[in-house]
Motif scaffolding. Structure first.
Motif, PDB file in Angstrom:
ATOM      1  N   ARG A 132     -14.544 -20.623 -28.635  1.00  0.00           N
ATOM      2  CA  ARG A 132     -13.605 -21.283 -27.723  1.00  0.00           C
ATOM      3  C   ARG A 132     -14.357 -22.011 -26.597  1.00  0.00           C
ATOM      4  O   ARG A 132     -14.051 -23.149 -26.261  1.00  0.00           O
ATOM      5  N   MET A 133     -15.362 -21.327 -26.021  1.00  0.00           N
ATOM      6  CA  MET A 133     -16.122 -21.947 -24.922  1.00  0.00           C
ATOM      7  C   MET A 133     -16.818 -23.229 -25.379  1.00  0.00           C
ATOM      8  O   MET A 133     -16.963 -24.178 -24.627  1.00  0.00           O
ATOM      9  N   CYS A 134     -17.270 -23.210 -26.632  1.00  0.00           N
ATOM     10  CA  CYS A 134     -17.993 -24.382 -27.161  1.00  0.00           C
ATOM     11  C   CYS A 134     -17.037 -25.374 -27.834  1.00  0.00           C
ATOM     12  O   CYS A 134     -17.486 -26.318 -28.481  1.00  0.00           O
ATOM     13  N   LYS A 135     -15.738 -25.098 -27.727  1.00  0.00           N
ATOM     14  CA  LYS A 135     -14.700 -25.991 -28.296  1.00  0.00           C
ATOM     15  C   LYS A 135     -14.864 -26.185 -29.804  1.00  0.00           C
ATOM     16  O   LYS A 135     -14.681 -27.283 -30.335  1.00  0.00           O
ATOM     17  N   ARG A 136     -15.249 -25.122 -30.480  1.00  0.00           N
ATOM     18  CA  ARG A 136     -15.312 -25.166 -31.943  1.00  0.00           C
ATOM     19  C   ARG A 136     -14.091 -24.422 -32.473  1.00  0.00           C
ATOM     20  O   ARG A 136     -13.714 -23.370 -31.922  1.00  0.00           O
ATOM     21  N   PRO A 137     -13.423 -24.950 -33.536  1.00  0.00           N
ATOM     22  CA  PRO A 137     -12.214 -24.267 -34.016  1.00  0.00           C
ATOM     23  C   PRO A 137     -12.512 -22.885 -34.598  1.00  0.00           C
ATOM     24  O   PRO A 137     -13.500 -22.713 -35.318  1.00  0.00           O
ATOM     25  N   LEU A 138     -11.640 -21.957 -34.260  1.00  0.00           N
ATOM     26  CA  LEU A 138     -11.815 -20.561 -34.677  1.00  0.00           C
ATOM     27  C   LEU A 138     -10.710 -20.191 -35.661  1.00  0.00           C
ATOM     28  O   LEU A 138      -9.526 -20.381 -35.383  1.00  0.00           O
ATOM     29  N   VAL A 139     -11.120 -19.670 -36.828  1.00  0.00           N
ATOM     30  CA  VAL A 139     -10.158 -19.138 -37.806  1.00  0.00           C
ATOM     31  C   VAL A 139     -10.350 -17.624 -37.857  1.00  0.00           C
ATOM     32  O   VAL A 139     -11.481 -17.145 -38.000  1.00  0.00           O
TER      33      VAL A 139
ATOM     34  N   ARG B 126      -7.721 -19.393 -51.125  1.00  0.00           N
ATOM     35  CA  ARG B 126      -6.715 -19.765 -50.112  1.00  0.00           C
ATOM     36  C   ARG B 126      -7.357 -19.785 -48.721  1.00  0.00           C
ATOM     37  O   ARG B 126      -7.068 -20.656 -47.903  1.00  0.00           O
ATOM     38  N   LEU B 127      -8.249 -18.819 -48.444  1.00  0.00           N
ATOM     39  CA  LEU B 127      -8.900 -18.787 -47.131  1.00  0.00           C
ATOM     40  C   LEU B 127      -9.825 -19.995 -46.960  1.00  0.00           C
ATOM     41  O   LEU B 127      -9.882 -20.605 -45.893  1.00  0.00           O
ATOM     42  N   VAL B 128     -10.511 -20.372 -48.020  1.00  0.00           N
ATOM     43  CA  VAL B 128     -11.394 -21.544 -47.956  1.00  0.00           C
ATOM     44  C   VAL B 128     -10.559 -22.809 -47.715  1.00  0.00           C
ATOM     45  O   VAL B 128     -10.960 -23.699 -46.954  1.00  0.00           O
ATOM     46  N   ASP B 129      -9.372 -22.895 -48.335  1.00  0.00           N
ATOM     47  CA  ASP B 129      -8.485 -24.030 -48.058  1.00  0.00           C
ATOM     48  C   ASP B 129      -8.196 -24.123 -46.554  1.00  0.00           C
ATOM     49  O   ASP B 129      -8.173 -25.212 -45.975  1.00  0.00           O
ATOM     50  N   VAL B 130      -7.974 -22.960 -45.936  1.00  0.00           N
ATOM     51  CA  VAL B 130      -7.674 -22.951 -44.496  1.00  0.00           C
ATOM     52  C   VAL B 130      -8.884 -23.451 -43.705  1.00  0.00           C
ATOM     53  O   VAL B 130      -8.752 -24.284 -42.794  1.00  0.00           O
ATOM     54  N   LEU B 131     -10.083 -22.982 -44.071  1.00  0.00           N
ATOM     55  CA  LEU B 131     -11.296 -23.416 -43.347  1.00  0.00           C
ATOM     56  C   LEU B 131     -11.457 -24.931 -43.453  1.00  0.00           C
ATOM     57  O   LEU B 131     -11.753 -25.617 -42.473  1.00  0.00           O
ATOM     58  N   LEU B 132     -11.270 -25.456 -44.672  1.00  0.00           N
ATOM     59  CA  LEU B 132     -11.463 -26.898 -44.881  1.00  0.00           C
ATOM     60  C   LEU B 132     -10.403 -27.702 -44.128  1.00  0.00           C
ATOM     61  O   LEU B 132     -10.712 -28.741 -43.520  1.00  0.00           O
ATOM     62  N   SER B 133      -9.163 -27.220 -44.133  1.00  0.00           N
ATOM     63  CA  SER B 133      -8.125 -28.031 -43.483  1.00  0.00           C
ATOM     64  C   SER B 133      -8.276 -27.965 -41.958  1.00  0.00           C
ATOM     65  O   SER B 133      -8.058 -28.964 -41.271  1.00  0.00           O
ATOM     66  N   VAL B 134      -8.706 -26.827 -41.424  1.00  0.00           N
ATOM     67  CA  VAL B 134      -8.932 -26.752 -39.965  1.00  0.00           C
ATOM     68  C   VAL B 134     -10.073 -27.687 -39.569  1.00  0.00           C
ATOM     69  O   VAL B 134      -9.987 -28.420 -38.578  1.00  0.00           O
ATOM     70  N   ALA B 135     -11.139 -27.695 -40.370  1.00  0.00           N
ATOM     71  CA  ALA B 135     -12.275 -28.581 -40.057  1.00  0.00           C
ATOM     72  C   ALA B 135     -11.855 -30.044 -40.153  1.00  0.00           C
ATOM     73  O   ALA B 135     -12.235 -30.868 -39.313  1.00  0.00           O
ATOM     74  N   ALA B 136     -11.037 -30.371 -41.169  1.00  0.00           N
ATOM     75  CA  ALA B 136     -10.619 -31.764 -41.362  1.00  0.00           C
ATOM     76  C   ALA B 136      -9.768 -32.241 -40.187  1.00  0.00           C
ATOM     77  O   ALA B 136      -9.820 -33.406 -39.794  1.00  0.00           O
ATOM     78  N   ARG B 137      -9.008 -31.312 -39.619  1.00  0.00           N
ATOM     79  CA  ARG B 137      -8.108 -31.669 -38.507  1.00  0.00           C
ATOM     80  C   ARG B 137      -8.843 -31.872 -37.197  1.00  0.00           C
ATOM     81  O   ARG B 137      -8.394 -32.567 -36.312  1.00  0.00           O
ATOM     82  N   SER B 138     -10.006 -31.200 -37.041  1.00  0.00           N
ATOM     83  CA  SER B 138     -10.603 -31.156 -35.695  1.00  0.00           C
ATOM     84  C   SER B 138     -11.587 -32.299 -35.498  1.00  0.00           C
ATOM     85  O   SER B 138     -12.470 -32.533 -36.232  1.00  0.00           O
TER      86      SER B 138
ATOM     87  N   ALA C  91      -6.873 -13.752 -30.727  1.00  0.00           N
ATOM     88  CA  ALA C  91      -5.745 -14.518 -31.284  1.00  0.00           C
ATOM     89  C   ALA C  91      -5.391 -15.734 -30.429  1.00  0.00           C
ATOM     90  O   ALA C  91      -5.097 -16.812 -30.953  1.00  0.00           O
ATOM     91  N   GLY C  92      -5.478 -15.578 -29.109  1.00  0.00           N
ATOM     92  CA  GLY C  92      -5.114 -16.680 -28.213  1.00  0.00           C
ATOM     93  C   GLY C  92      -6.069 -17.863 -28.326  1.00  0.00           C
ATOM     94  O   GLY C  92      -5.744 -18.971 -27.869  1.00  0.00           O
ATOM     95  N   SER C  93      -7.255 -17.659 -28.902  1.00  0.00           N
ATOM     96  CA  SER C  93      -8.243 -18.736 -29.024  1.00  0.00           C
ATOM     97  C   SER C  93      -8.253 -19.348 -30.422  1.00  0.00           C
ATOM     98  O   SER C  93      -9.054 -20.240 -30.695  1.00  0.00           O
ATOM     99  N   ALA C  94      -7.403 -18.843 -31.320  1.00  0.00           N
ATOM    100  CA  ALA C  94      -7.538 -19.224 -32.738  1.00  0.00           C
ATOM    101  C   ALA C  94      -6.805 -20.522 -33.060  1.00  0.00           C
ATOM    102  O   ALA C  94      -5.747 -20.818 -32.506  1.00  0.00           O
ATOM    103  N   ALA C  95      -7.396 -21.284 -34.004  1.00  0.00           N
ATOM    104  CA  ALA C  95      -6.710 -22.449 -34.555  1.00  0.00           C
ATOM    105  C   ALA C  95      -5.757 -22.003 -35.669  1.00  0.00           C
ATOM    106  O   ALA C  95      -4.678 -22.566 -35.846  1.00  0.00           O
ATOM    107  N   ARG C  96      -6.168 -20.998 -36.433  1.00  0.00           N
ATOM    108  CA  ARG C  96      -5.363 -20.441 -37.522  1.00  0.00           C
ATOM    109  C   ARG C  96      -5.626 -18.940 -37.613  1.00  0.00           C
ATOM    110  O   ARG C  96      -6.741 -18.484 -37.350  1.00  0.00           O
TER     111      ARG C  96
END
Ligand SMILES: CC(=O)N[C@H]1[C@@H](OP(=O)(O)OP(=O)(O)OC[C@H]2O[C@@H](n3ccc(=O)[nH]c3=O)[C@H](O)[C@@H]2O)O[C@H](CO)[C@@H](O)[C@@H]1O
Length: 395
Positions: A135-142, A383-395, A158-163
């Motif tokens: 969160r401090m480095c502004k990198r998305p957290l799953v 399914r978890l890898v799909d989440v990682l890829l879609s979070v990265a694609a969004r950010s 949880a409050g710092s999570a993207a997904r």
């Protein structure tokens, strides 16, 4: 939206930090996610840069380097929960809480230097500093949660999570309302090799030539550390069990010697049907393939494996697991006839009453196996890898 969406595009390179560990339950889902993402990228000619942040003492410190995964450590503290404020303020807790800011500073240096596309946290107290650093480095957290309710580390993050990836649909209703839009149900990733074991390989690897092939085989497991409670109950039921089954007993590395002395008193014909081991390593898939019945703790990792495989099981939950989570897991399967749950005080007599009908009746085992399989999610890592890829694609 709580189910993974359309398959996201696969980039040619990806930088991932994984953090989590301590026990197998937090370590193996992280490992499986890494391997699955690696394979997805490799299939498209891409490559994964991955770094695992763990502790020196956790299982991850052995697992990650053995898999060729770059590994770095931060200091962290185990916060011992108690409803008693005096115990919360115990010297060990105070000392460990004081270590958290140092761990966060170390993790922040690591995360800012590595510049990951995503940080994946799979729980265990080591995940807290690295998750906060994301969160401090502004990198998305799953976050990935294996159990029905969010564990302590994931609650902090949880409050710092993207997904927030969940293992079970039933977790959704238990999440605080403001977190629900972040949730996605993926299942709990299990190592793919767990699904492709072979019984004959277990016989060769563990030298089980004394096993009676006409009898069913019971695999007893207390989790990576073993379980004193399960060891005691199984030891008392052993003469009865060995009349009816072969037994592979994983008792925890520290518990082998006392049990071995006990086995010396068994009739040699029965002793040949008993295999005692502290820990089941790479041969675990083969042991599971050989097992007709499993007697086990009901940790989330073991449950995910047994349901994906469709194994009949008698669960003896850890009574003190947070929020009685293991009892909840076991009961949930028992309600649909997918397992037997022995909750409360467990004696050899109770184990015998639960295991007896299953050992003598293959049709009963087959029916339970089928119902267990209905709870399995063998595609959870994808399914978890799909989440990682879609979070990265969004950010
Ligand atoms: C005491 C405790 O805090 N338990 C928690 C811990 O479980 P814990 O990590 O103890 O147990 P799990 O069942 O989740 O995972 C154990 C893993 O270790 C493997 N294994 C085990 C024994 C062995 O000899 N070889 C081997 O490979 C199992 O196959 C499984 O993959 O994390 C889980 C997931 O967050 C929680 O559900 C549990 O309540």
């Amino acid at each position: 939206m709580n189910t993974p969406s359309a398959i996201p595009p696969v980039p040619t390179s990806f930088r991932l930090i994984v953090t989590g560990g301590g026990t197998g339950g937090h370590t193996y889902p992280a490992l499986t996610a890494i391997r699955t993402l690696q394979a997805r990228l490799a299939a498209g000619g891409g490559a994964l840069d991955v770094l695992w942040i763990g502790t020196e003492e956790g299982l991850e410190a052995r697992v990650a380097p053995a898999e060729g995964i770059a590994f770095d450590t931060v200091v962290t503290g185990k916060i011992r929960r108690s409803s008693n404020p005096l115990k919360m303020a115990s010297p060990a807790n105070v000392r460990d809480m004081a270590r958290v800011p140092l761990g966060v500073a170390q993790a922040r240096r690591i995360v800012s230097g590595f510049r990951p596309d995503v940080v994946l946290a799979t729980g265990g107290y080591v995940a807290v500093p690295a998750g906060l650093a994301a969160r401090m480095c502004k990198r998305p957290l799953v976050l990935h949660e294996q159990t029905v309710r969010l564990g302590l580390a994931n609650r902090k993050l949880a409050g710092s999570a993207a997904r927030i990836a969940l293992s079970s649909d039933s977790s959704l209703a238990l999440l605080p309302e403001q977190l629900r839009p972040l949730a996605v149900v993926t299942g709990n990733p299990i190592r793919p090799e767990v699904l492709s074991g072979h019984p004959d390989k277990a016989v060769d690897a563990l030298n089980l030539y004394g096993f009676e092939r006409g009898l069913p085989t019971v695999y007893v497991t207390g989790g990576a550390q073993g379980s004193q409670q399960i060891n005691d109950v199984v030891r008392d039921a052993l003469p009865w069990l060995l009349e009816r089954a072969n037994v592979i007993h994983q008792c925890g590395p520290a518990n082998v010697e006392p049990l071995r002395r006990h086995v010396a008193s068994l009739h040699p014909g029965l002793a040949a049907r008993y295999h005692l081991t502290g820990f089941v390593g790479p041969e675990l898939p083969d042991v599971l393939a050989l097992a007709d019945l499993v007697v086990s703790r009901s940790g989330a990792g073991t449950l995910a494996e047994l349901t994906a495989l469709g194994k009949p099981a008698v669960f003896i939950p850890l009574a003190t697991s947070a929020g009685n989570e293991q009892a909840h897991n076991a009961r949930h399967l028992e309600e649909s006839g997918a397992a037997v749950a022995l909750i409360g005080e467990v004696t050899a007599d109770r184990l015998v009453a639960a295991a007896g009908p299953l050992l003598t009746d293959p049709a009963r085992r087959a029916a339970m196996a089928e119902r267990a399989r209905a709870h399995g999610r063998p595609d959870a890592a994808d399914r978890l890898v799909d989440v990682l890829l879609s979070v990265a694609a969004r950010s």
